[in-house]
Scaffold this motif. Sequence first.
Motif, PDB file in Angstrom:
ATOM      1  N   SER A 158      42.296  44.528  28.343  1.00 17.92           N
ATOM      2  CA  SER A 158      43.743  44.526  28.549  1.00 17.92           C
ATOM      3  C   SER A 158      43.999  44.496  30.043  1.00 17.92           C
ATOM      4  O   SER A 158      43.379  45.254  30.799  1.00 17.92           O
ATOM      5  CB  SER A 158      44.391  45.772  27.938  1.00 17.92           C
ATOM      6  OG  SER A 158      44.285  45.756  26.531  1.00 17.92           O
ATOM      7  N   ASP A 159      44.906  43.607  30.499  1.00 15.99           N
ATOM      8  CA  ASP A 159      45.204  43.577  31.923  1.00 15.99           C
ATOM      9  C   ASP A 159      46.260  44.634  32.244  1.00 15.99           C
ATOM     10  O   ASP A 159      46.730  45.370  31.373  1.00 15.99           O
ATOM     11  CB  ASP A 159      45.619  42.179  32.385  1.00 15.99           C
ATOM     12  CG  ASP A 159      47.005  41.768  31.908  1.00 15.99           C
ATOM     13  OD1 ASP A 159      47.699  42.586  31.271  1.00 15.99           O
ATOM     14  OD2 ASP A 159      47.405  40.621  32.181  1.00 15.99           O
ATOM     15  N   ASN A 160      46.626  44.726  33.530  1.00 14.08           N
ATOM     16  CA  ASN A 160      47.525  45.811  33.926  1.00 14.08           C
ATOM     17  C   ASN A 160      48.977  45.589  33.515  1.00 14.08           C
ATOM     18  O   ASN A 160      49.828  46.413  33.829  1.00 14.08           O
ATOM     19  CB  ASN A 160      47.433  46.062  35.441  1.00 14.08           C
ATOM     20  CG  ASN A 160      47.818  44.839  36.267  1.00 14.08           C
ATOM     21  OD1 ASN A 160      48.169  43.796  35.710  1.00 14.08           O
ATOM     22  ND2 ASN A 160      47.751  44.948  37.576  1.00 14.08           N
ATOM     23  N   HIS A 161      49.249  44.484  32.810  1.00 18.45           N
ATOM     24  CA  HIS A 161      50.582  44.267  32.269  1.00 18.45           C
ATOM     25  C   HIS A 161      50.580  44.413  30.745  1.00 18.45           C
ATOM     26  O   HIS A 161      51.568  44.098  30.099  1.00 18.45           O
ATOM     27  CB  HIS A 161      51.096  42.879  32.667  1.00 18.45           C
ATOM     28  CG  HIS A 161      51.125  42.666  34.149  1.00 18.45           C
ATOM     29  ND1 HIS A 161      52.036  43.284  34.969  1.00 18.45           N
ATOM     30  CD2 HIS A 161      50.331  41.922  34.966  1.00 18.45           C
ATOM     31  CE1 HIS A 161      51.818  42.927  36.234  1.00 18.45           C
ATOM     32  NE2 HIS A 161      50.790  42.105  36.246  1.00 18.45           N
ATOM     33  N   ALA A 165      43.435  40.079  27.762  1.00 17.26           N
ATOM     34  CA  ALA A 165      42.907  39.285  28.870  1.00 17.26           C
ATOM     35  C   ALA A 165      41.411  39.080  28.687  1.00 17.26           C
ATOM     36  O   ALA A 165      40.772  39.692  27.830  1.00 17.26           O
ATOM     37  CB  ALA A 165      43.193  39.987  30.196  1.00 17.26           C
ATOM     38  N   PHE A 166      40.847  38.192  29.530  1.00 16.37           N
ATOM     39  CA  PHE A 166      39.418  37.924  29.450  1.00 16.37           C
ATOM     40  C   PHE A 166      38.862  37.591  30.828  1.00 16.37           C
ATOM     41  O   PHE A 166      39.582  37.203  31.745  1.00 16.37           O
ATOM     42  CB  PHE A 166      39.107  36.768  28.481  1.00 16.37           C
ATOM     43  CG  PHE A 166      39.624  35.430  28.942  1.00 16.37           C
ATOM     44  CD1 PHE A 166      38.868  34.622  29.782  1.00 16.37           C
ATOM     45  CD2 PHE A 166      40.863  34.964  28.528  1.00 16.37           C
ATOM     46  CE1 PHE A 166      39.340  33.383  30.209  1.00 16.37           C
ATOM     47  CE2 PHE A 166      41.348  33.731  28.948  1.00 16.37           C
ATOM     48  CZ  PHE A 166      40.575  32.948  29.794  1.00 16.37           C
ATOM     49  N   ASP A 167      37.552  37.751  30.959  1.00 18.60           N
ATOM     50  CA  ASP A 167      36.788  37.237  32.094  1.00 18.60           C
ATOM     51  C   ASP A 167      35.681  36.373  31.515  1.00 18.60           C
ATOM     52  O   ASP A 167      35.064  36.734  30.496  1.00 18.60           O
ATOM     53  CB  ASP A 167      36.161  38.377  32.907  1.00 18.60           C
ATOM     54  CG  ASP A 167      37.196  39.372  33.392  1.00 18.60           C
ATOM     55  OD1 ASP A 167      38.097  38.968  34.129  1.00 18.60           O
ATOM     56  OD2 ASP A 167      37.098  40.552  33.013  1.00 18.60           O
ATOM     57  N   ASP A 168      35.428  35.214  32.142  1.00 19.28           N
ATOM     58  CA  ASP A 168      34.324  34.396  31.631  1.00 19.28           C
ATOM     59  C   ASP A 168      32.998  35.100  31.901  1.00 19.28           C
ATOM     60  O   ASP A 168      32.961  36.181  32.498  1.00 19.28           O
ATOM     61  CB  ASP A 168      34.380  32.970  32.182  1.00 19.28           C
ATOM     62  CG  ASP A 168      33.917  32.835  33.630  1.00 19.28           C
ATOM     63  OD1 ASP A 168      33.660  33.861  34.295  1.00 19.28           O
ATOM     64  OD2 ASP A 168      33.825  31.692  34.114  1.00 19.28           O
ATOM     65  N   VAL A 169      31.902  34.514  31.468  1.00 19.05           N
ATOM     66  CA  VAL A 169      30.639  35.244  31.431  1.00 19.05           C
ATOM     67  C   VAL A 169      30.099  35.612  32.810  1.00 19.05           C
ATOM     68  O   VAL A 169      29.338  36.566  32.946  1.00 19.05           O
ATOM     69  CB  VAL A 169      29.584  34.442  30.616  1.00 19.05           C
ATOM     70  CG1 VAL A 169      29.092  33.242  31.410  1.00 19.05           C
ATOM     71  CG2 VAL A 169      28.424  35.320  30.178  1.00 19.05           C
ATOM     72  N   MET A 176      44.384  35.132  30.266  1.00 18.88           N
ATOM     73  CA  MET A 176      45.079  35.931  29.267  1.00 18.88           C
ATOM     74  C   MET A 176      45.622  35.012  28.173  1.00 18.88           C
ATOM     75  O   MET A 176      45.689  33.795  28.335  1.00 18.88           O
ATOM     76  CB  MET A 176      46.237  36.704  29.903  1.00 18.88           C
ATOM     77  CG  MET A 176      47.292  35.818  30.555  1.00 18.88           C
ATOM     78  SD  MET A 176      48.763  36.701  31.119  1.00 18.88           S
ATOM     79  CE  MET A 176      49.696  36.726  29.583  1.00 18.88           C
ATOM     80  N   TRP A 177      45.990  35.627  27.069  1.00 20.85           N
ATOM     81  CA  TRP A 177      46.677  34.910  26.002  1.00 20.85           C
ATOM     82  C   TRP A 177      48.167  35.159  26.169  1.00 20.85           C
ATOM     83  O   TRP A 177      48.610  36.306  26.318  1.00 20.85           O
ATOM     84  CB  TRP A 177      46.178  35.378  24.642  1.00 20.85           C
ATOM     85  CG  TRP A 177      44.817  34.874  24.347  1.00 20.85           C
ATOM     86  CD1 TRP A 177      44.498  33.714  23.703  1.00 20.85           C
ATOM     87  CD2 TRP A 177      43.558  35.480  24.697  1.00 20.85           C
ATOM     88  NE1 TRP A 177      43.124  33.564  23.630  1.00 20.85           N
ATOM     89  CE2 TRP A 177      42.522  34.644  24.225  1.00 20.85           C
ATOM     90  CE3 TRP A 177      43.205  36.659  25.357  1.00 20.85           C
ATOM     91  CZ2 TRP A 177      41.181  34.935  24.391  1.00 20.85           C
ATOM     92  CZ3 TRP A 177      41.859  36.960  25.538  1.00 20.85           C
ATOM     93  CH2 TRP A 177      40.865  36.105  25.053  1.00 20.85           C
ATOM     94  N   ALA A 178      48.948  34.091  26.174  1.00 23.41           N
ATOM     95  CA  ALA A 178      50.363  34.187  26.501  1.00 23.41           C
ATOM     96  C   ALA A 178      51.223  33.804  25.302  1.00 23.41           C
ATOM     97  O   ALA A 178      51.085  32.708  24.758  1.00 23.41           O
ATOM     98  CB  ALA A 178      50.686  33.280  27.684  1.00 23.41           C
TER      99      ALA A 178
END
Length: 239
Positions: A158-161, A165-169, A176-178
Motif C-alpha cells: 500500500s502506498d502512502n495514499h 501499489a507495486f515495485d517491479d522485481v 499503482m492500480w488506479a
Amino acid sequence: MANIEYPKVAHGRICYVEIPAQDINISSAFYQKIFGWNIRTRSDGRIAFDDGIGKVSGTWVQGREPAAQPGLIVSIMVDDIEATMQAIISAGCSIVNKIQIGETEFVAWFADPAGNVLGLYQHPGGGHGKICYLEIPAADINKSVEFYKAIFPWQIRSDNHGNAAFDDVIGNVSGMWAGHVKPAPSGLVVYTMVDSVAETVEKIVAHGGAIVKPPRGNSKEDDAIFSDPEGNIMGIGQE
C-alpha cells in the motif's frame, strides 16, 4: 549518457517501452531534449532509447494509434516539474493535467509530438529522465492485483495514499492500480521481462487475460502482447 550500466536480466523487471510516433526523428529529438534520453541506432536500423538512468529502454513505432486518452500512464521522473512543463510547451506540445497529490508533491500529464499522454513526477536528486512509475487502470482493483501477482513476482504494498501499489522485481519501476481512469485503446506498450514467454502466456490465459500478439516461438529471444482482465495492453519479453 556515458558509462550506462545496464541491469541484469531479471524475471519480473519492467524493462522496455514501445511509444507510437508519427515521425520518429521528431519524437526521439523531443525526448532527448526534454528528458536527456540516450538515443541510439540498433543493429536492425531502428531508433531506440535508454531512459535517464539507463535501466529502461525502448523504441518508437509507426502505424499504431497513440495513447491519446489517459489510461495506462507511464511517468517519467524530473528534477523540476514546472521547468519541465515549460520546456514541453516551448517544444510545441501541451500539458493535459496537473494534479496535487500532497502538500508539496505534484504530478502532471503531457502530450508528446504524436499525441501520447505520459506523466511527469517530480523528484529532485539525479533521476531526471528515469521511467519510474506506471498507473494501471482497474475497475476492480483487488481482481487486477491478484492477476498481476499470479503473473509477475512484483512486490505488492500500500502506498502512502492508501492505494494498492507495486515495485517491479528489481525495484526500479513502481506503480499503482488506479480506479480514477479507465483502460483506453493504446499503441503504447510496456514490457516486463520473463524467464519464459510460453509459460507466462499460459498463466495469463489461465488467470483471465487474453493474448493480443502471440509469441514467435524463438527459444532464446521472444515476446508477446497481452490484454489483462481490465483490457489494459501490456507486453512480455524473454532474453
